[in-house]
Design a protein around this motif. Sequence first.
Motif, PDB file in Angstrom:
ATOM      1  N   CYS A 157       0.835  -1.202   0.000  1.00  0.00           N
ATOM      2  CA  CYS A 157       0.000   0.000   0.000  1.00  0.00           C
ATOM      3  C   CYS A 157       0.871   1.253   0.000  1.00  0.00           C
ATOM      4  CB  CYS A 157      -0.936  -0.002   1.206  1.00  0.00           C
ATOM      5  SG  CYS A 157      -2.135  -1.363   1.194  1.00  0.00           S
ATOM      6  N   ALA A 158       1.972   1.205   0.761  1.00  0.00           N
ATOM      7  CA  ALA A 158       2.915   2.327   0.761  1.00  0.00           C
ATOM      8  C   ALA A 158       3.525   2.511  -0.622  1.00  0.00           C
ATOM      9  CB  ALA A 158       4.004   2.095   1.806  1.00  0.00           C
ATOM     10  N   ILE A 159       3.892   1.404  -1.251  1.00  0.00           N
ATOM     11  CA  ILE A 159       4.465   1.441  -2.603  1.00  0.00           C
ATOM     12  C   ILE A 159       3.421   1.925  -3.603  1.00  0.00           C
ATOM     13  CG2 ILE A 159       5.302  -0.042  -4.487  1.00  0.00           C
ATOM     14  CD1 ILE A 159       6.649  -1.765  -2.240  1.00  0.00           C
ATOM     15  N   GLY A 160       2.209   1.400  -3.498  1.00  0.00           N
ATOM     16  CA  GLY A 160       1.141   1.778  -4.417  1.00  0.00           C
ATOM     17  C   GLY A 160       0.790   3.248  -4.341  1.00  0.00           C
ATOM     18  N   LEU A 161       0.813   3.803  -3.137  1.00  0.00           N
ATOM     19  CA  LEU A 161       0.490   5.224  -2.996  1.00  0.00           C
ATOM     20  C   LEU A 161       1.558   6.089  -3.657  1.00  0.00           C
ATOM     21  CD1 LEU A 161      -1.284   7.485  -1.964  1.00  0.00           C
ATOM     22  CD2 LEU A 161      -0.129   7.313   0.262  1.00  0.00           C
ATOM     23  N   LYS A 162       2.817   5.725  -3.486  1.00  0.00           N
ATOM     24  CA  LYS A 162       3.898   6.466  -4.141  1.00  0.00           C
ATOM     25  C   LYS A 162       3.763   6.401  -5.666  1.00  0.00           C
ATOM     26  CE  LYS A 162       6.911   8.247  -1.180  1.00  0.00           C
ATOM     27  NZ  LYS A 162       7.348   9.663  -1.245  1.00  0.00           N
ATOM     28  N   GLU A 166       2.971   9.493  -8.360  1.00  0.00           N
ATOM     29  CA  GLU A 166       3.776   9.745  -9.551  1.00  0.00           C
ATOM     30  C   GLU A 166       2.888   9.821 -10.797  1.00  0.00           C
ATOM     31  OE1 GLU A 166       6.752  10.336 -12.286  1.00  0.00           O
ATOM     32  OE2 GLU A 166       6.866  10.510 -10.098  1.00  0.00           O
ATOM     33  N   ALA A 167       1.928   8.899 -10.873  1.00  0.00           N
ATOM     34  CA  ALA A 167       1.008   8.897 -12.027  1.00  0.00           C
ATOM     35  C   ALA A 167       0.178  10.171 -12.061  1.00  0.00           C
ATOM     36  CB  ALA A 167       0.110   7.671 -11.960  1.00  0.00           C
ATOM     37  N   LEU A 168      -0.299  10.609 -10.902  1.00  0.00           N
ATOM     38  CA  LEU A 168      -1.110  11.829 -10.841  1.00  0.00           C
ATOM     39  C   LEU A 168      -0.282  13.055 -11.228  1.00  0.00           C
ATOM     40  CD1 LEU A 168      -3.161  11.093  -7.601  1.00  0.00           C
ATOM     41  CD2 LEU A 168      -4.092  11.352  -9.917  1.00  0.00           C
ATOM     42  N   ALA A 169       0.996  13.046 -10.877  1.00  0.00           N
ATOM     43  CA  ALA A 169       1.876  14.153 -11.277  1.00  0.00           C
ATOM     44  C   ALA A 169       2.033  14.182 -12.793  1.00  0.00           C
ATOM     45  CB  ALA A 169       3.240  14.001 -10.597  1.00  0.00           C
ATOM     46  N   ARG A 170       2.105  13.007 -13.404  1.00  0.00           N
ATOM     47  CA  ARG A 170       2.281  12.926 -14.864  1.00  0.00           C
ATOM     48  C   ARG A 170       1.049  13.407 -15.623  1.00  0.00           C
ATOM     49  NH1 ARG A 170       5.073   6.932 -15.695  1.00  0.00           N
ATOM     50  NH2 ARG A 170       6.816   7.213 -14.239  1.00  0.00           N
ATOM     51  N   VAL A 171      -0.134  13.224 -15.028  1.00  0.00           N
ATOM     52  CA  VAL A 171      -1.370  13.620 -15.728  1.00  0.00           C
ATOM     53  C   VAL A 171      -1.953  14.892 -15.116  1.00  0.00           C
ATOM     54  CG1 VAL A 171      -1.889  11.240 -16.394  1.00  0.00           C
ATOM     55  CG2 VAL A 171      -2.842  12.148 -14.263  1.00  0.00           C
ATOM     56  N   GLY A 172      -1.096  15.651 -14.454  1.00  0.00           N
ATOM     57  CA  GLY A 172      -1.532  16.826 -13.703  1.00  0.00           C
ATOM     58  C   GLY A 172      -2.398  17.812 -14.456  1.00  0.00           C
ATOM     59  N   GLY A 173      -2.092  18.056 -15.717  1.00  0.00           N
ATOM     60  CA  GLY A 173      -2.876  19.016 -16.481  1.00  0.00           C
ATOM     61  C   GLY A 173      -4.199  18.474 -16.989  1.00  0.00           C
ATOM     62  N   LEU A 192     -11.527  -0.615 -10.963  1.00  0.00           N
ATOM     63  CA  LEU A 192     -10.660  -1.145  -9.912  1.00  0.00           C
ATOM     64  C   LEU A 192      -9.268  -1.468 -10.446  1.00  0.00           C
ATOM     65  CD1 LEU A 192     -10.103  -2.436  -7.085  1.00  0.00           C
ATOM     66  CD2 LEU A 192     -11.065  -4.570  -8.023  1.00  0.00           C
ATOM     67  N   ILE A 193      -8.256  -0.966  -9.746  1.00  0.00           N
ATOM     68  CA  ILE A 193      -6.867  -1.338 -10.011  1.00  0.00           C
ATOM     69  C   ILE A 193      -6.343  -1.975  -8.734  1.00  0.00           C
ATOM     70  CG2 ILE A 193      -4.584  -0.562 -10.739  1.00  0.00           C
ATOM     71  CD1 ILE A 193      -6.005   1.999 -11.796  1.00  0.00           C
ATOM     72  N   SER A 194      -5.922  -3.227  -8.814  1.00  0.00           N
ATOM     73  CA  SER A 194      -5.490  -3.963  -7.629  1.00  0.00           C
ATOM     74  C   SER A 194      -3.973  -4.040  -7.536  1.00  0.00           C
ATOM     75  CB  SER A 194      -6.052  -5.393  -7.659  1.00  0.00           C
ATOM     76  OG  SER A 194      -7.458  -5.376  -7.613  1.00  0.00           O
ATOM     77  N   GLY A 195      -3.468  -3.914  -6.309  1.00  0.00           N
ATOM     78  CA  GLY A 195      -2.047  -4.133  -6.053  1.00  0.00           C
ATOM     79  C   GLY A 195      -1.193  -2.886  -6.156  1.00  0.00           C
ATOM     80  N   GLY A 196       0.037  -3.015  -5.675  1.00  0.00           N
ATOM     81  CA  GLY A 196       1.002  -1.913  -5.716  1.00  0.00           C
ATOM     82  C   GLY A 196       1.620  -1.794  -7.091  1.00  0.00           C
ATOM     83  N   GLN A 197       0.832  -1.351  -8.048  1.00  0.00           N
ATOM     84  CA  GLN A 197       1.246  -1.313  -9.454  1.00  0.00           C
ATOM     85  C   GLN A 197       2.281  -0.222  -9.724  1.00  0.00           C
ATOM     86  OE1 GLN A 197       0.296  -3.559 -11.542  1.00  0.00           O
ATOM     87  NE2 GLN A 197      -1.411  -4.506 -10.447  1.00  0.00           N
ATOM     88  N   PRO A 198       3.047  -0.368 -10.805  1.00  0.00           N
ATOM     89  CA  PRO A 198       3.953   0.710 -11.225  1.00  0.00           C
ATOM     90  C   PRO A 198       3.162   1.950 -11.643  1.00  0.00           C
ATOM     91  CG  PRO A 198       4.489  -1.361 -12.319  1.00  0.00           C
ATOM     92  CD  PRO A 198       3.166  -1.554 -11.658  1.00  0.00           C
ATOM     93  N   ALA A 199       3.824   3.094 -11.617  1.00  0.00           N
ATOM     94  CA  ALA A 199       3.168   4.354 -11.978  1.00  0.00           C
ATOM     95  C   ALA A 199       2.573   4.298 -13.382  1.00  0.00           C
ATOM     96  CB  ALA A 199       4.170   5.504 -11.871  1.00  0.00           C
ATOM     97  N   GLU A 200       3.242   3.582 -14.285  1.00  0.00           N
ATOM     98  CA  GLU A 200       2.771   3.507 -15.672  1.00  0.00           C
ATOM     99  C   GLU A 200       1.375   2.895 -15.771  1.00  0.00           C
ATOM    100  OE1 GLU A 200       6.966   4.101 -15.504  1.00  0.00           O
ATOM    101  OE2 GLU A 200       5.749   2.511 -14.596  1.00  0.00           O
ATOM    102  N   VAL A 201       1.103   1.909 -14.915  1.00  0.00           N
ATOM    103  CA  VAL A 201      -0.213   1.257 -14.933  1.00  0.00           C
ATOM    104  C   VAL A 201      -1.290   2.229 -14.473  1.00  0.00           C
ATOM    105  CG1 VAL A 201      -1.604  -0.595 -13.900  1.00  0.00           C
ATOM    106  CG2 VAL A 201       0.762  -1.044 -14.595  1.00  0.00           C
ATOM    107  N   PHE A 202      -1.007   2.950 -13.384  1.00  0.00           N
ATOM    108  CA  PHE A 202      -1.970   3.944 -12.897  1.00  0.00           C
ATOM    109  C   PHE A 202      -2.145   5.066 -13.916  1.00  0.00           C
ATOM    110  CE2 PHE A 202      -0.600   2.398  -8.564  1.00  0.00           C
ATOM    111  CZ  PHE A 202      -1.835   1.876  -8.205  1.00  0.00           C
ATOM    112  N   GLU A 203      -1.044   5.507 -14.513  1.00  0.00           N
ATOM    113  CA  GLU A 203      -1.115   6.599 -15.483  1.00  0.00           C
ATOM    114  C   GLU A 203      -1.999   6.220 -16.672  1.00  0.00           C
ATOM    115  OE1 GLU A 203       1.810   9.257 -18.401  1.00  0.00           O
ATOM    116  OE2 GLU A 203       2.637   7.584 -17.230  1.00  0.00           O
TER     117      GLU A 203
END
Length: 217
Positions: A18-23, A27-34, A196-207
């Motif tokens: 969860c700590a990893i997933g939040l980080k 990162e993903a939210l920063a990439r899609v900030g605009g 739903l996105i499950s697990g501590g995924q890499p930023a690319e997956v969230f992005e």
Amino acid sequence: MTKKLKIDFVSDVSCPWCAIGLKSLDEALARVGGEVEAELHFQPFELNPKMPTEGQEINEHLSQKYGSTPAQLEQTREMIRQRGAEVGFTFGIGKRSRIYNTFDAHRLLHWAELQGHGLQKALKEALFKAYFTDGESPGSHEVLARVAGEVGLDEARAREILASHAYADEVREREQFYLQNGIHSVPAVIINERHLISGGQPAEVFEQALRQIAAGG
């Protein structure tokens, strides 16, 4: 045009992924900030709801729960440490010796959300650091109240809440809601109460998911 998305981050403060997933999500939210404006809510989940207050020795607990050998536990711990380092989160080596009950931490997080100004996220991040980086107990009222004060919450009020049963019903209700809707492992990241996105995924997956959902895909 910025798309507003509601993100429910279902997690436990004693869950390393969860700590990893939040980080990674940050990162993903920063990439899609605009393109995306996120409304982030932390929802409660207890990995060990029957854990006693004093907790349990971590290797003993994980061996009983998963049948892991000491070598397997060490291998997993090193993998988690490396993943944490990749996203900028420090897992303190040899710091965590016990697993604790986290219900009171969830009560405090519920209260923090009601205070607004991003205080729930600040408390969540500080509790991850207290446990995983510094090896402190997220079940300790002393630790919880101190950390609450450090992130800008009213420490005296935090102590009052912890000494009472405040927000216990609300936390249990939310926990049951997610369990009944099929959430049995965390982190579980739910976007707009549908995706739903499950697990501590890499930023690319969230992005990728955030861009697709924002685009209506």
